[in-house]
Design a protein around this motif. Structure first.
Motif, mmCIF file in Angstrom:
data_model
loop_
_atom_site.group_PDB
_atom_site.id
_atom_site.type_symbol
_atom_site.label_atom_id
_atom_site.label_comp_id
_atom_site.label_asym_id
_atom_site.label_seq_id
_atom_site.Cartn_x
_atom_site.Cartn_y
_atom_site.Cartn_z
ATOM 1 N N HIS A 52 0.860 -1.180 0.000
ATOM 2 C CA HIS A 52 0.000 0.000 0.000
ATOM 3 C C HIS A 52 0.898 1.232 0.000
ATOM 4 N N ILE A 53 0.800 2.025 -1.052
ATOM 5 C CA ILE A 53 1.676 3.180 -1.196
ATOM 6 C C ILE A 53 0.857 4.437 -1.472
ATOM 7 N N LYS A 54 1.525 5.571 -1.469
ATOM 8 C CA LYS A 54 0.929 6.842 -1.860
ATOM 9 C C LYS A 54 1.677 7.363 -3.081
ATOM 10 N N ILE A 55 0.953 7.880 -4.049
ATOM 11 C CA ILE A 55 1.577 8.488 -5.213
ATOM 12 C C ILE A 55 1.091 9.925 -5.326
ATOM 13 N N HIS A 56 2.040 10.832 -5.419
ATOM 14 C CA HIS A 56 1.697 12.249 -5.545
ATOM 15 C C HIS A 56 1.191 12.527 -6.952
ATOM 16 N N GLY A 57 0.017 13.125 -7.029
ATOM 17 C CA GLY A 57 -0.565 13.454 -8.321
ATOM 18 C C GLY A 57 -0.268 14.894 -8.709
ATOM 19 N N ASP A 70 -2.183 13.438 -2.915
ATOM 20 C CA ASP A 70 -1.441 12.205 -2.640
ATOM 21 C C ASP A 70 -2.463 11.072 -2.534
ATOM 22 N N ARG A 71 -2.432 10.180 -3.512
ATOM 23 C CA ARG A 71 -3.488 9.179 -3.653
ATOM 24 C C ARG A 71 -3.029 7.794 -3.223
ATOM 25 N N ASP A 72 -3.961 7.037 -2.647
ATOM 26 C CA ASP A 72 -3.684 5.649 -2.291
ATOM 27 C C ASP A 72 -3.553 4.804 -3.554
ATOM 28 N N VAL A 73 -2.580 3.925 -3.550
ATOM 29 C CA VAL A 73 -2.370 2.992 -4.657
ATOM 30 C C VAL A 73 -1.969 1.652 -4.056
ATOM 31 N N ILE A 74 -2.541 0.569 -4.571
ATOM 32 C CA ILE A 74 -2.216 -0.772 -4.091
ATOM 33 C C ILE A 74 -1.459 -1.496 -5.194
ATOM 34 N N VAL A 75 -0.302 -2.049 -4.838
ATOM 35 C CA VAL A 75 0.569 -2.715 -5.798
ATOM 36 C C VAL A 75 0.699 -4.189 -5.431
ATOM 37 N N LEU A 130 -3.473 -0.944 -8.585
ATOM 38 C CA LEU A 130 -4.828 -0.420 -8.394
ATOM 39 C C LEU A 130 -4.754 0.993 -7.830
ATOM 40 N N PRO A 131 -4.879 2.024 -8.668
ATOM 41 C CA PRO A 131 -4.865 3.405 -8.172
ATOM 42 C C PRO A 131 -6.244 3.834 -7.703
ATOM 43 N N ASP A 132 -6.283 4.686 -6.689
ATOM 44 C CA ASP A 132 -7.552 5.163 -6.135
ATOM 45 C C ASP A 132 -7.927 6.502 -6.759
ATOM 46 N N SER A 133 -9.119 6.552 -7.343
ATOM 47 C CA SER A 133 -9.592 7.773 -7.992
ATOM 48 C C SER A 133 -10.958 8.203 -7.478
ATOM 49 N N LYS A 134 -11.272 7.783 -6.246
ATOM 50 C CA LYS A 134 -12.546 8.192 -5.652
ATOM 51 C C LYS A 134 -12.477 9.656 -5.248
ATOM 52 N N THR A 135 -13.576 10.367 -5.416
ATOM 53 C CA THR A 135 -13.633 11.784 -5.071
ATOM 54 C C THR A 135 -14.715 12.026 -4.022
ATOM 55 N N VAL A 136 -14.896 13.275 -3.644
ATOM 56 C CA VAL A 136 -15.871 13.628 -2.625
ATOM 57 C C VAL A 136 -17.285 13.211 -3.027
ATOM 58 N N ILE A 155 -3.483 9.028 -14.077
ATOM 59 C CA ILE A 155 -3.333 7.599 -14.353
ATOM 60 C C ILE A 155 -2.232 7.360 -15.390
ATOM 61 N N ALA A 156 -2.309 8.052 -16.519
ATOM 62 C CA ALA A 156 -1.434 7.758 -17.652
ATOM 63 C C ALA A 156 -0.015 8.295 -17.486
ATOM 64 N N HIS A 157 0.176 9.266 -16.592
ATOM 65 C CA HIS A 157 1.512 9.833 -16.423
ATOM 66 C C HIS A 157 2.034 9.676 -14.999
ATOM 67 N N ASP A 158 1.340 10.275 -14.023
ATOM 68 C CA ASP A 158 1.857 10.292 -12.653
ATOM 69 C C ASP A 158 2.033 8.892 -12.084
ATOM 70 N N VAL A 159 0.999 8.066 -12.201
ATOM 71 C CA VAL A 159 1.068 6.713 -11.642
ATOM 72 C C VAL A 159 2.078 5.872 -12.406
ATOM 73 N N VAL A 160 1.998 5.904 -13.729
ATOM 74 C CA VAL A 160 2.921 5.107 -14.544
ATOM 75 C C VAL A 160 4.366 5.520 -14.296
ATOM 76 N N LYS A 161 4.629 6.811 -14.238
ATOM 77 C CA LYS A 161 5.997 7.303 -14.008
ATOM 78 C C LYS A 161 6.519 6.825 -12.653
ATOM 79 N N TYR A 162 5.664 6.896 -11.631
ATOM 80 C CA TYR A 162 6.090 6.468 -10.297
ATOM 81 C C TYR A 162 6.394 4.968 -10.275
#
Length: 370
Positions: A52-57, A70-75, A130-136, A155-162
């Motif tokens: 369970h990690i965090k990725i800065h968007g 900073d979004r939750d991401v499960i790897v 599995l990136p988290d994209s839930k909003t308010v 999704i296509a840049h920040d998560v992939v780059k990380y």
């Protein structure tokens, strides 16, 4: 009564149910007869490593809605990842649906069990993200918006780059797969059409929101109540106890009709002060993949493989079939399956026995992909 009002009234009742159907999938009245299918544990399946990690968007910075940057991401790392330190792996990015986040998505598709089961049955070792994209309001629609932030680019840049920077991946489009279910299926198709330079294989599961929605009736009791409730909101957080359908409308508006000059919600809705807003309706229509897919045919032709599936008790099967027919009409090779099930009853089974094998067959597992 004007012709315009008659048309609006004809669609009024359909609109109330259509949004819910488009967001999470409509099912027939026989839903109770369809049992949820969860694949059994495969004896001898080797465990994967869950992180369970965090990725800065960076793409989400400055969003007007106050969504977390900073979004939750499960790897999920395949068996042997830490033993074979010189081995590099393809990556599958899996997008969740509306009203849930990455953690709830793990329960829906029963990971890591289904990932382990797929490997035990012969799927090649891959990293699954599995990136988290839930909003308010329950979901980003994986769209570009000043209000929610740019979730396409996230999704296509920040998560992939990380992921490429922190894990032993094969950093090549032919070694990246994109899959999603429901709103995530919409996101997989939308992002897939726009980012063929990032992903090489595409799988859409019961994609929602593929066709344009009917215009709401400003005079319906439901629309009036919603209009009045929204007018009283002082912030997005005030909608926490709104009914599902109301939240879904706000999520859609935040993603598809943002308005930086309209605080405190920074969005425009199809009805305002009892008056239909045709420009907003047009914006929502413009975000329906069936309305813009023809503009991205050249991009879709770049994919090595595209697969679509949907349950035979899922109201979304009609639009999914249309996507398949459009791809066929342009000579784009794709597979389309209507299986026995509702919107969610067979998702775990599909993920283990169809999604994972699909990427095992269609991603590049070599460091030098050609």
């Amino acid at each position: 009564m004007s012709a315009q009002k008659r048309v609006i009234r004809q669609f009024a009742m359909a609109a109330v149910t259509a949004l819910a159907l488009l967001m999470v999938g409509g099912v027939s009245s026989s839903r109770a007869q369809v049992k949820t299918i969860v694949p059994p544990v495969i004896p001898g399946a080797k465990p994967v490593t869950v992180q369970h990690i965090k990725i800065h968007g960076t793409s989400l910075e400055g969003n007007l809605e106050g969504e977390a940057v900073d979004r939750d991401v499960i790897v999920f790392l395949p068996p042997g990842y830490f033993k074979h330190k010189h081995r590099h792996y393809p990556v599958v990015y899996a997008l969740h649906g509306y009203s849930i986040g990455a953690e709830q998505w793990t329960h829906e598709i029963h990971v890591p069990q289904t990932i382990e089961g797929a490997f035990a049955q012969g799927a090649k070792p891959m990293i699954v993200v599995l990136p988290d994209s839930k909003t308010v309001y329950g979901g980003s629609m994986y769209s570009r918006s000043e209000t929610t932030g740019d979730f396409e680019e996230f999704i296509a840049h920040d998560v992939v780059k990380y992921i490429d920077a922190h894990y032993r991946t094969i950093p090549d489009r032919q070694s990246r797969g994109l899959v999603g279910h429901s709103m995530g299926g919409y996101g997989a198709l939308r992002i897939g059409m726009k980012y063929p330079q990032v992903f090489g294989a595409l799988y859409v599961m019961s994609g929602c929101c593929l066709s344009a929605r009917p215009a709401p009736d400003p005079n319906s009791p439901q629309e009036k109540a919603f209009d009045e409730a929204v007018a009283k909101l002082k912030s997005p957080a005030g909608a926490a106890n709104f009914p599902f359908f109301w939240k879904a409308q706000l999520a859609t508006a935040a993603a598809w009709s943002p308005d930086p000059k309209n605080p405190p919600l920074y969005l425009d809705l199809p009805v305002k002060n009892g008056v239909l807003q045709p420009d907003v309706v047009a914006k929502w229509t413009a975000n329906a993949p069936l309305a813009f897919i023809d503009q991205y045919i050249d991009n879709l032709k770049k994919y090595r493989a595209i697969s679509l599936d949907v349950g035979d008790h899922d109201g979304l099967r009609f639009d999914m079939r249309k996507v398949h027919q459009i791809l066929d009409s342009y000579g784009i090779q794709n597979s389309f399956t209507i299986y026995y099930g509702t919107h969610t009853s067979a998702v775990a089974d599909r993920f283990q026995n169809h999604v994972m094998p699909f990427f095992s067959h269609n991603l590049c597992f070599k460091k030098n992909c050609k």
